[in-house]
Design a protein around this motif. Structure first.
Motif, PDB file in Angstrom:
ATOM      1  N   GLN A   1       9.493 -10.555  -3.279  1.00 16.05           N
ATOM      2  CA  GLN A   1       8.242  -9.830  -3.039  1.00 16.05           C
ATOM      3  C   GLN A   1       8.415  -8.323  -3.008  1.00 16.05           C
ATOM      4  OE1 GLN A   1       7.583 -12.194   0.537  1.00 16.05           O
ATOM      5  NE2 GLN A   1       5.701 -13.002  -0.363  1.00 16.05           N
ATOM      6  N   GLY A   2       9.641  -7.846  -2.894  1.00 17.78           N
ATOM      7  CA  GLY A   2       9.867  -6.410  -2.902  1.00 17.78           C
ATOM      8  C   GLY A   2      11.044  -6.032  -2.030  1.00 17.78           C
ATOM      9  N   ARG A   3      11.353  -4.759  -2.033  1.00 22.37           N
ATOM     10  CA  ARG A   3      12.449  -4.269  -1.212  1.00 22.37           C
ATOM     11  C   ARG A   3      11.947  -3.977   0.195  1.00 22.37           C
ATOM     12  NH1 ARG A   3      16.967  -3.826  -3.163  1.00 22.37           N
ATOM     13  NH2 ARG A   3      17.714  -2.475  -1.507  1.00 22.37           N
ATOM     14  N   GLN A   4      12.771  -4.337   1.167  1.00 18.72           N
ATOM     15  CA  GLN A   4      12.406  -4.123   2.560  1.00 18.72           C
ATOM     16  C   GLN A   4      12.129  -2.646   2.829  1.00 18.72           C
ATOM     17  OE1 GLN A   4      15.299  -5.729   5.247  1.00 18.72           O
ATOM     18  NE2 GLN A   4      14.285  -4.985   7.080  1.00 18.72           N
ATOM     19  N   ASP A   5      12.930  -1.756   2.222  1.00 16.91           N
ATOM     20  CA  ASP A   5      12.752  -0.325   2.434  1.00 16.91           C
ATOM     21  C   ASP A   5      11.504   0.215   1.756  1.00 16.91           C
ATOM     22  OD1 ASP A   5      15.099  -0.383   3.849  1.00 16.91           O
ATOM     23  OD2 ASP A   5      16.333   0.396   2.211  1.00 16.91           O
ATOM     24  N   ASP A   6      10.982  -0.513   0.755  1.00 19.46           N
ATOM     25  CA  ASP A   6       9.812  -0.041   0.012  1.00 19.46           C
ATOM     26  C   ASP A   6       8.500  -0.416   0.684  1.00 19.46           C
ATOM     27  OD1 ASP A   6      11.401   1.096  -1.883  1.00 19.46           O
ATOM     28  OD2 ASP A   6      11.241  -0.551  -3.322  1.00 19.46           O
ATOM     29  N   MET A   7       8.552  -1.299   1.669  1.00 17.78           N
ATOM     30  CA  MET A   7       7.318  -1.741   2.316  1.00 17.78           C
ATOM     31  C   MET A   7       6.588  -0.558   2.956  1.00 17.78           C
ATOM     32  SD  MET A   7       6.755  -4.673   5.236  1.00 17.78           S
ATOM     33  CE  MET A   7       7.336  -3.635   6.579  1.00 17.78           C
ATOM     34  N   MET A   8       5.288  -0.449   2.676  1.00 23.94           N
ATOM     35  CA  MET A   8       4.466   0.604   3.254  1.00 23.94           C
ATOM     36  C   MET A   8       3.766   0.069   4.500  1.00 23.94           C
ATOM     37  SD  MET A   8       2.499   1.681  -0.241  1.00 23.94           S
ATOM     38  CE  MET A   8       3.144   1.115  -1.816  1.00 23.94           C
ATOM     39  N   ILE A   9       3.516   0.957   5.435  1.00 22.79           N
ATOM     40  CA  ILE A   9       2.781   0.583   6.640  1.00 22.79           C
ATOM     41  C   ILE A   9       1.610   1.536   6.794  1.00 22.79           C
ATOM     42  CG2 ILE A   9       2.897   0.185   9.121  1.00 22.79           C
ATOM     43  CD1 ILE A   9       5.873  -0.262   8.846  1.00 22.79           C
ATOM     44  N   LEU A  10       0.421   1.042   6.491  1.00 24.09           N
ATOM     45  CA  LEU A  10      -0.816   1.820   6.579  1.00 24.09           C
ATOM     46  C   LEU A  10      -1.589   1.376   7.817  1.00 24.09           C
ATOM     47  CD1 LEU A  10      -3.048   3.720   5.344  1.00 24.09           C
ATOM     48  CD2 LEU A  10      -3.890   1.661   4.161  1.00 24.09           C
ATOM     49  N   ASN A  11      -1.602   2.210   8.838  1.00 20.69           N
ATOM     50  CA  ASN A  11      -2.309   1.872  10.075  1.00 20.69           C
ATOM     51  C   ASN A  11      -1.896   0.489  10.600  1.00 20.69           C
ATOM     52  OD1 ASN A  11      -3.749   4.307   9.958  1.00 20.69           O
ATOM     53  ND2 ASN A  11      -5.344   3.378   8.687  1.00 20.69           N
ATOM     54  N   GLY A  12      -0.598   0.183  10.507  1.00 19.37           N
ATOM     55  CA  GLY A  12      -0.093  -1.095  10.989  1.00 19.37           C
ATOM     56  C   GLY A  12      -0.168  -2.227   9.979  1.00 19.37           C
ATOM     57  N   LEU A  13      -0.747  -1.983   8.798  1.00 20.41           N
ATOM     58  CA  LEU A  13      -0.882  -3.003   7.755  1.00 20.41           C
ATOM     59  C   LEU A  13       0.308  -2.911   6.803  1.00 20.41           C
ATOM     60  CD1 LEU A  13      -2.738  -5.184   6.437  1.00 20.41           C
ATOM     61  CD2 LEU A  13      -3.731  -3.316   5.088  1.00 20.41           C
ATOM     62  N   ASN A  14       1.066  -4.011   6.671  1.00 24.01           N
ATOM     63  CA  ASN A  14       2.225  -4.033   5.786  1.00 24.01           C
ATOM     64  C   ASN A  14       1.798  -4.278   4.342  1.00 24.01           C
ATOM     65  OD1 ASN A  14       3.801  -3.729   8.062  1.00 24.01           O
ATOM     66  ND2 ASN A  14       4.310  -5.897   8.215  1.00 24.01           N
ATOM     67  N   ILE A  15       2.259  -3.403   3.451  1.00 21.34           N
ATOM     68  CA  ILE A  15       1.890  -3.493   2.034  1.00 21.34           C
ATOM     69  C   ILE A  15       3.144  -3.331   1.192  1.00 21.34           C
ATOM     70  CG2 ILE A  15       0.450  -2.572   0.185  1.00 21.34           C
ATOM     71  CD1 ILE A  15      -1.278  -1.244   2.377  1.00 21.34           C
TER      72      ILE A  15
ATOM     73  N   VAL B   1      -1.516  10.925  10.089  1.00 21.39           N
ATOM     74  CA  VAL B   1      -2.585  10.153  10.731  1.00 21.39           C
ATOM     75  C   VAL B   1      -2.414   8.659  10.501  1.00 21.39           C
ATOM     76  CG1 VAL B   1      -5.069   9.718  10.817  1.00 21.39           C
ATOM     77  CG2 VAL B   1      -4.212  12.065  10.555  1.00 21.39           C
ATOM     78  N   HIS B   2      -2.152   8.284   9.254  1.00 21.52           N
ATOM     79  CA  HIS B   2      -2.151   6.866   8.877  1.00 21.52           C
ATOM     80  C   HIS B   2      -0.756   6.260   8.768  1.00 21.52           C
ATOM     81  CE1 HIS B   2      -6.400   7.445   8.069  1.00 21.52           C
ATOM     82  NE2 HIS B   2      -6.097   8.457   7.267  1.00 21.52           N
ATOM     83  N   GLY B   3       0.285   7.046   8.913  1.00 22.65           N
ATOM     84  CA  GLY B   3       1.638   6.543   8.718  1.00 22.65           C
ATOM     85  C   GLY B   3       2.058   6.696   7.274  1.00 22.65           C
ATOM     86  N   GLN B   4       1.540   5.838   6.407  1.00 28.66           N
ATOM     87  CA  GLN B   4       1.795   5.922   4.974  1.00 28.66           C
ATOM     88  C   GLN B   4       0.523   5.590   4.208  1.00 28.66           C
ATOM     89  OE1 GLN B   4       5.147   3.116   4.992  1.00 28.66           O
ATOM     90  NE2 GLN B   4       6.484   4.763   4.284  1.00 28.66           N
ATOM     91  N   ILE B   5       0.332   6.263   3.091  1.00 24.04           N
ATOM     92  CA  ILE B   5      -0.842   6.043   2.256  1.00 24.04           C
ATOM     93  C   ILE B   5      -0.383   5.461   0.926  1.00 24.04           C
ATOM     94  CG2 ILE B   5      -2.759   7.127   1.030  1.00 24.04           C
ATOM     95  CD1 ILE B   5      -2.761   9.289   3.173  1.00 24.04           C
ATOM     96  N   PRO B   6      -0.877   4.278   0.526  1.00 25.04           N
ATOM     97  CA  PRO B   6      -0.480   3.700  -0.760  1.00 25.04           C
ATOM     98  C   PRO B   6      -1.173   4.405  -1.921  1.00 25.04           C
ATOM     99  CG  PRO B   6      -2.076   2.276   0.309  1.00 25.04           C
ATOM    100  CD  PRO B   6      -1.773   3.379   1.287  1.00 25.04           C
ATOM    101  N   VAL B   7      -0.392   4.758  -2.942  1.00 29.02           N
ATOM    102  CA  VAL B   7      -0.923   5.355  -4.163  1.00 29.02           C
ATOM    103  C   VAL B   7      -0.255   4.666  -5.342  1.00 29.02           C
ATOM    104  CG1 VAL B   7      -1.408   7.591  -3.078  1.00 29.02           C
ATOM    105  CG2 VAL B   7       0.826   7.176  -4.133  1.00 29.02           C
ATOM    106  N   ALA B   8      -0.756   4.918  -6.540  1.00 26.92           N
ATOM    107  CA  ALA B   8      -0.179   4.281  -7.722  1.00 26.92           C
ATOM    108  C   ALA B   8      -0.399   5.150  -8.946  1.00 26.92           C
ATOM    109  CB  ALA B   8      -0.788   2.899  -7.942  1.00 26.92           C
ATOM    110  N   ALA B   9       0.524   5.058  -9.884  1.00 30.95           N
ATOM    111  CA  ALA B   9       0.395   5.705 -11.189  1.00 30.95           C
ATOM    112  C   ALA B   9       0.471   4.614 -12.252  1.00 30.95           C
ATOM    113  CB  ALA B   9       1.497   6.733 -11.400  1.00 30.95           C
TER     114      ALA B   9
END
Length: 300
Positions: free
Chosen positions: A191-205, A232-240
């Motif tokens: 599903q992905g790398r453990q280090d790559d997991m994003m946390i947006l307001n407590g939500l794991n992505i 504010v949010h911890g991490q913000i998911p973005v994409a290219a």
């Protein structure tokens, strides 16, 4: 035939393995060339390609042109749409592998084993693999956890690795740093790398969640998701994204498309690039993408 440059560690090792096992290395010519015709003229039996090359072949391939050639790919997630396109347009002999520099090949999905879960097949013979929880206890089939494995020939540490060696090589196991699950049929889903997991307001992505959805859009060839730091949010998911040849779509349309399927997990901003930055081996350079976002997205 391996399309990636021999200058890279992985490409050098694979060519040495081939020679050691009595095989023949075929080297690509300089400049542009017809891969299928080149394989046919030089009797290539196995074509090893990167994720980038896989997408290119899926977009341009013609059924039957690679008859009898095994196509092997990996290094990053291979979406099911790309797998299906390769099977239908290029060759049915598609092999998607899960591997690491420290261990070599770990698992491989071959013909007839490609499904909507985008599994990488069952662990190869001689590889003992487990998915464990935070207390290092094996979890039930279908449950997400950390991947660990052991087998003869796996490295036992990094030269001068210190803390990195202690984290990756412990208790007799190698921990590649990936998260995934083992299905009840024994096939592994990474599903992905453990280090790559994003946390947006407590939500794991996981980036792969976003990339999988965007790459199912008919205009998108390849997507790369990553987090941007936010006070504010911890991490913000973005994409290219990189579009298919001749395709047209706006960033707003892609955002709405992703939002409709991912809800809060959708990227907050999407950049449409002429081409995603890559190294000579075809791997996407996420740091360069992050730099582009830093200029486009205000700090929050």
């Amino acid at each position: 035939l391996r399309l990636a440059s021999i200058e890279h560690n992985n490409s050098t090792r694979h060519r040495l393995y081939c020679a050691f096992m009595g095989g023949v290395n075929v080297f690509r010519p300089h400049g542009e060339f017809d891969v299928a015709d080149f394989c046919r003229r030089h009797a290539v039996t196995c074509l090893d390609i990167s994720r980038m090359h896989a997408s290119d072949l899926a977009n341009r391939g013609g059924i039957g042109r690679f008859e009898g050639v095994k196509l092997r790919t990996g290094g990053s997630a291979i979406p099911i749409d790309v797998r299906r396109a390769i099977e239908q347009r290029v060759t049915p002999l598609l092999f998607v592998r899960y591997a690491s520099t420290e261990s070599g090949a770990i698992a491989m999905a071959g013909p007839g084993e490609h499904d909507e879960d985008e599994s990488v097949g069952r662990p190869l013979p001689g590889v003992e693999l487990e998915v464990v929880d935070a207390d290092n206890r094996p979890v039930p089939p279908g449950t997400t956890g950390r991947i660990r494995l052991r087998a003869a020939g796996i490295a036992t540490g990094y030269l001068g690795g210190g803390e990195q060696s202690a984290a990756r090589f412990r208790d007799g196991w190698f921990w590649p740093g990936d998260v995934g699950l083992l299905r009840s049929d024994g096939r592994l889903v990474v599903q992905g790398r453990q280090d790559d997991m994003m946390i947006l307001n407590g939500l794991n992505i996981f980036p792969s969640e976003i990339e999988r959805v965007l790459e199912r859009h008919p205009a998108v060839s390849v997507a790369a998701a990553l987090p941007l730091a936010s006070t504010v949010h911890g991490q913000i998911p973005v994409a290219a994204v990189e579009l298919r040849p001749g395709a047209q779509v706006t960033a707003r349309e892609l955002h709405d498309y992703a939002r409709g399927q991912l809800a809060l997990r959708a990227p907050r901003k999407i950049l449409v690039l002429d081409a995603l930055p890559r190294n000579s081996q075809g791997k996407i350079l996420r740091r360069e993408i992050a730099s582009a976002f830093q200029k486009a997205l205000p700090r929050t």
